[in-house]
Design a protein around this motif. Structure first.
Motif, mmCIF file in Angstrom:
data_model
loop_
_atom_site.group_PDB
_atom_site.id
_atom_site.type_symbol
_atom_site.label_atom_id
_atom_site.label_comp_id
_atom_site.label_asym_id
_atom_site.label_seq_id
_atom_site.Cartn_x
_atom_site.Cartn_y
_atom_site.Cartn_z
ATOM 1 N N ARG A 88 0.835 -1.206 0.000
ATOM 2 C CA ARG A 88 0.000 0.000 0.000
ATOM 3 C C ARG A 88 0.869 1.255 0.000
ATOM 4 N NH1 ARG A 88 -2.695 -3.532 -1.086
ATOM 5 N NH2 ARG A 88 -4.623 -4.231 -0.164
ATOM 6 N N ALA A 89 1.939 1.253 0.779
ATOM 7 C CA ALA A 89 2.847 2.411 0.810
ATOM 8 C C ALA A 89 3.576 2.534 -0.527
ATOM 9 C CB ALA A 89 3.838 2.270 1.962
ATOM 10 N N TRP A 90 4.122 1.429 -1.020
ATOM 11 C CA TRP A 90 4.934 1.438 -2.236
ATOM 12 C C TRP A 90 4.127 1.795 -3.486
ATOM 13 C CZ3 TRP A 90 4.447 -2.130 -6.321
ATOM 14 C CH2 TRP A 90 5.427 -2.022 -7.319
ATOM 15 N N GLU A 91 2.976 1.145 -3.677
ATOM 16 C CA GLU A 91 2.234 1.346 -4.928
ATOM 17 C C GLU A 91 1.635 2.746 -5.032
ATOM 18 O OE1 GLU A 91 -0.384 -1.951 -4.629
ATOM 19 O OE2 GLU A 91 -1.708 -0.995 -3.181
ATOM 20 N N ASN A 92 1.550 3.448 -3.901
ATOM 21 C CA ASN A 92 0.992 4.797 -3.906
ATOM 22 C C ASN A 92 2.019 5.878 -3.589
ATOM 23 O OD1 ASN A 92 -1.962 4.341 -4.380
ATOM 24 N ND2 ASN A 92 -1.561 2.923 -2.709
ATOM 25 N N GLY A 93 3.211 5.477 -3.173
ATOM 26 C CA GLY A 93 4.258 6.440 -2.860
ATOM 27 C C GLY A 93 3.904 7.323 -1.676
ATOM 28 N N ILE A 94 3.387 6.703 -0.611
ATOM 29 C CA ILE A 94 2.985 7.453 0.586
ATOM 30 C C ILE A 94 3.669 6.865 1.817
ATOM 31 C CG2 ILE A 94 0.740 8.265 -0.217
ATOM 32 C CD1 ILE A 94 0.628 5.363 2.061
ATOM 33 N N TYR A 95 3.676 7.637 2.891
ATOM 34 C CA TYR A 95 4.065 7.107 4.188
ATOM 35 C C TYR A 95 2.816 6.460 4.794
ATOM 36 C CZ TYR A 95 8.519 9.599 4.179
ATOM 37 O OH TYR A 95 9.782 10.039 3.890
ATOM 38 N N ALA A 114 2.793 -1.722 15.898
ATOM 39 C CA ALA A 114 2.772 -0.395 15.286
ATOM 40 C C ALA A 114 4.006 -0.218 14.409
ATOM 41 C CB ALA A 114 2.736 0.683 16.375
ATOM 42 N N MET A 115 3.827 0.434 13.255
ATOM 43 C CA MET A 115 4.974 0.671 12.371
ATOM 44 C C MET A 115 4.707 1.839 11.434
ATOM 45 S SD MET A 115 4.755 -2.644 9.816
ATOM 46 C CE MET A 115 4.464 -3.848 11.092
ATOM 47 N N ILE A 116 5.790 2.403 10.956
ATOM 48 C CA ILE A 116 5.739 3.455 9.947
ATOM 49 C C ILE A 116 6.530 2.956 8.750
ATOM 50 C CG2 ILE A 116 6.316 5.846 9.385
ATOM 51 C CD1 ILE A 116 6.179 6.414 12.453
ATOM 52 N N LEU A 117 5.898 3.026 7.584
ATOM 53 C CA LEU A 117 6.554 2.593 6.347
ATOM 54 C C LEU A 117 6.770 3.805 5.449
ATOM 55 C CD1 LEU A 117 4.221 0.300 7.169
ATOM 56 C CD2 LEU A 117 5.552 -0.925 5.484
ATOM 57 N N ASP A 118 7.883 3.804 4.739
ATOM 58 C CA ASP A 118 8.171 4.926 3.847
ATOM 59 C C ASP A 118 7.538 4.686 2.479
ATOM 60 O OD1 ASP A 118 9.889 3.277 2.322
ATOM 61 O OD2 ASP A 118 11.715 4.212 3.093
ATOM 62 N N PRO A 119 7.642 5.650 1.554
ATOM 63 C CA PRO A 119 7.019 5.501 0.235
ATOM 64 C C PRO A 119 7.616 4.393 -0.636
ATOM 65 C CG PRO A 119 7.397 7.809 0.725
ATOM 66 C CD PRO A 119 8.119 7.015 1.774
ATOM 67 N N GLY A 121 7.883 1.368 0.735
ATOM 68 C CA GLY A 121 7.368 0.177 1.387
ATOM 69 C C GLY A 121 8.318 -0.386 2.432
ATOM 70 N N GLU A 122 9.350 0.359 2.784
ATOM 71 C CA GLU A 122 10.322 -0.081 3.791
ATOM 72 C C GLU A 122 9.856 0.353 5.177
ATOM 73 O OE1 GLU A 122 13.062 -1.925 3.194
ATOM 74 O OE2 GLU A 122 12.602 -1.955 1.043
ATOM 75 N N ILE A 123 10.014 -0.512 6.153
ATOM 76 C CA ILE A 123 9.667 -0.165 7.535
ATOM 77 C C ILE A 123 10.779 0.721 8.084
ATOM 78 C CG2 ILE A 123 9.276 -1.056 9.857
ATOM 79 C CD1 ILE A 123 8.312 -3.675 8.449
ATOM 80 N N ILE A 124 10.413 1.928 8.541
ATOM 81 C CA ILE A 124 11.424 2.834 9.095
ATOM 82 C C ILE A 124 11.304 2.956 10.611
ATOM 83 C CG2 ILE A 124 11.849 4.073 6.955
ATOM 84 C CD1 ILE A 124 9.964 6.280 7.911
ATOM 85 N N ALA A 125 10.227 2.474 11.179
ATOM 86 C CA ALA A 125 10.070 2.388 12.640
ATOM 87 C C ALA A 125 9.051 1.298 12.919
ATOM 88 C CB ALA A 125 9.596 3.715 13.215
ATOM 89 N N GLU A 126 9.323 0.510 13.969
ATOM 90 C CA GLU A 126 8.425 -0.601 14.274
ATOM 91 C C GLU A 126 8.511 -0.948 15.753
ATOM 92 O OE1 GLU A 126 7.571 -5.176 12.746
ATOM 93 O OE2 GLU A 126 9.424 -4.191 12.148
ATOM 94 N N THR A 140 10.557 12.498 5.098
ATOM 95 C CA THR A 140 11.162 13.499 4.227
ATOM 96 C C THR A 140 10.390 13.588 2.911
ATOM 97 O OG1 THR A 140 12.699 11.973 3.145
ATOM 98 C CG2 THR A 140 13.445 13.023 5.208
ATOM 99 N N GLU A 141 10.265 14.801 2.412
ATOM 100 C CA GLU A 141 9.597 14.996 1.120
ATOM 101 C C GLU A 141 10.400 14.384 -0.020
ATOM 102 O OE1 GLU A 141 7.341 18.541 0.083
ATOM 103 O OE2 GLU A 141 8.017 19.359 2.010
ATOM 104 N N GLU A 142 11.709 14.290 0.142
ATOM 105 C CA GLU A 142 12.551 13.733 -0.918
ATOM 106 C C GLU A 142 12.111 12.311 -1.278
ATOM 107 O OE1 GLU A 142 17.204 12.935 -2.075
ATOM 108 O OE2 GLU A 142 16.700 13.379 0.010
ATOM 109 N N LYS A 143 11.783 11.492 -0.265
ATOM 110 C CA LYS A 143 11.334 10.126 -0.545
ATOM 111 C C LYS A 143 10.035 10.129 -1.345
ATOM 112 C CE LYS A 143 13.516 7.347 3.025
ATOM 113 N NZ LYS A 143 13.277 6.388 4.128
ATOM 114 N N LEU A 144 9.141 11.072 -1.055
ATOM 115 C CA LEU A 144 7.896 11.155 -1.829
ATOM 116 C C LEU A 144 8.198 11.420 -3.295
ATOM 117 C CD1 LEU A 144 5.622 13.307 0.505
ATOM 118 C CD2 LEU A 144 5.427 10.854 0.071
#
Length: 186
Positions: A88-95, A114-119, A121-126, A140-144
């Motif tokens: 879901r994160a990867w295919e849409n490019g969202i956090y 609980a977790m936060i995934l970057d755009p 699809g990588e887990i950056i906090a879990e 970061t906006e750069e990842k978007l």
């Protein structure tokens, strides 16, 4: 959609996230971050390895956390999330900011995770805590800007999607049928 500290934030609750179209349309409405609160995992399912967690494991979590952690890491909980949440994160490019209850929820045990995934699809906090917990990450906006999902949204061909928006046949209504409420004896 709300503005939160300069970020466009959308919210989809629990089952809403299981339908890819909901995450896509929320992204198309401008979301850069989607909060995804859940009460899920460790539910009966026809999928191999899925199912409930023995309440005794939860009650014994302080004396023997390893057994409960194994249940939460496997296909009943985290393994199931990893089938779809990163996509879901990867295919849409969202956090994606996923939260979930932990502990006893009526007759089931919930795994938290609980977790936060970057755009990408990588887990950056879990969190794998066996208690209430919070996860924090820097977005970061750069990842978007670099995310493939943003490119995929621009590559859509709506003229080909007519079937997706056709109404259901007369007399038929949409049905939300969570797996844990289905009969598996068929």
């Amino acid at each position: 959609m709300i503005d939160l500290l300069g970020w466009e934030v959308g919210f989809l609750i629990c089952y809403d996230n299981n339908l890819p179209e909901n995450v896509r349309i929320t992204t198309m409405l401008g979301a850069q971050v989607i909060f995804m609160p859940h009460v899920t995992g460790c539910l009966p399912s026809p999928m191999p390895g899925r199912g409930s967690v023995d309440p005794a494991l939860w009650e014994n979590r302080h004396r023997d956390p390893a057994r409960l952690r194994l249940e939460f890491a496997g296909p009943k909980a985290r393994g199931w999330l990893m089938r779809w949440l990163p996509a879901r994160a990867w295919e849409n490019g969202i956090y994606a900011v996923f939260s979930n209850a932990i502990g006893r929820d009526h007759d089931t045990i919930k795994p938290g995770l609980a977790m936060i995934l970057d755009p990408f699809g990588e887990i950056i906090a879990e969190s794998q805590a066996l208690d209430d917990d919070v996860v924090v990450a820097t977005l970061t906006e750069e990842k978007l800007k670099l995310a493939s999902g943003r490119r995929y949204i621009r590559a859509r061909r709506p003229e080909l999607y007519g079937k997706l928006v056709e109404p259901l046949p007369p007399g038929q209504k949409p049905v939300t049928e969570p797996g844990w409420k289905r009969s598996f004896d068929k």
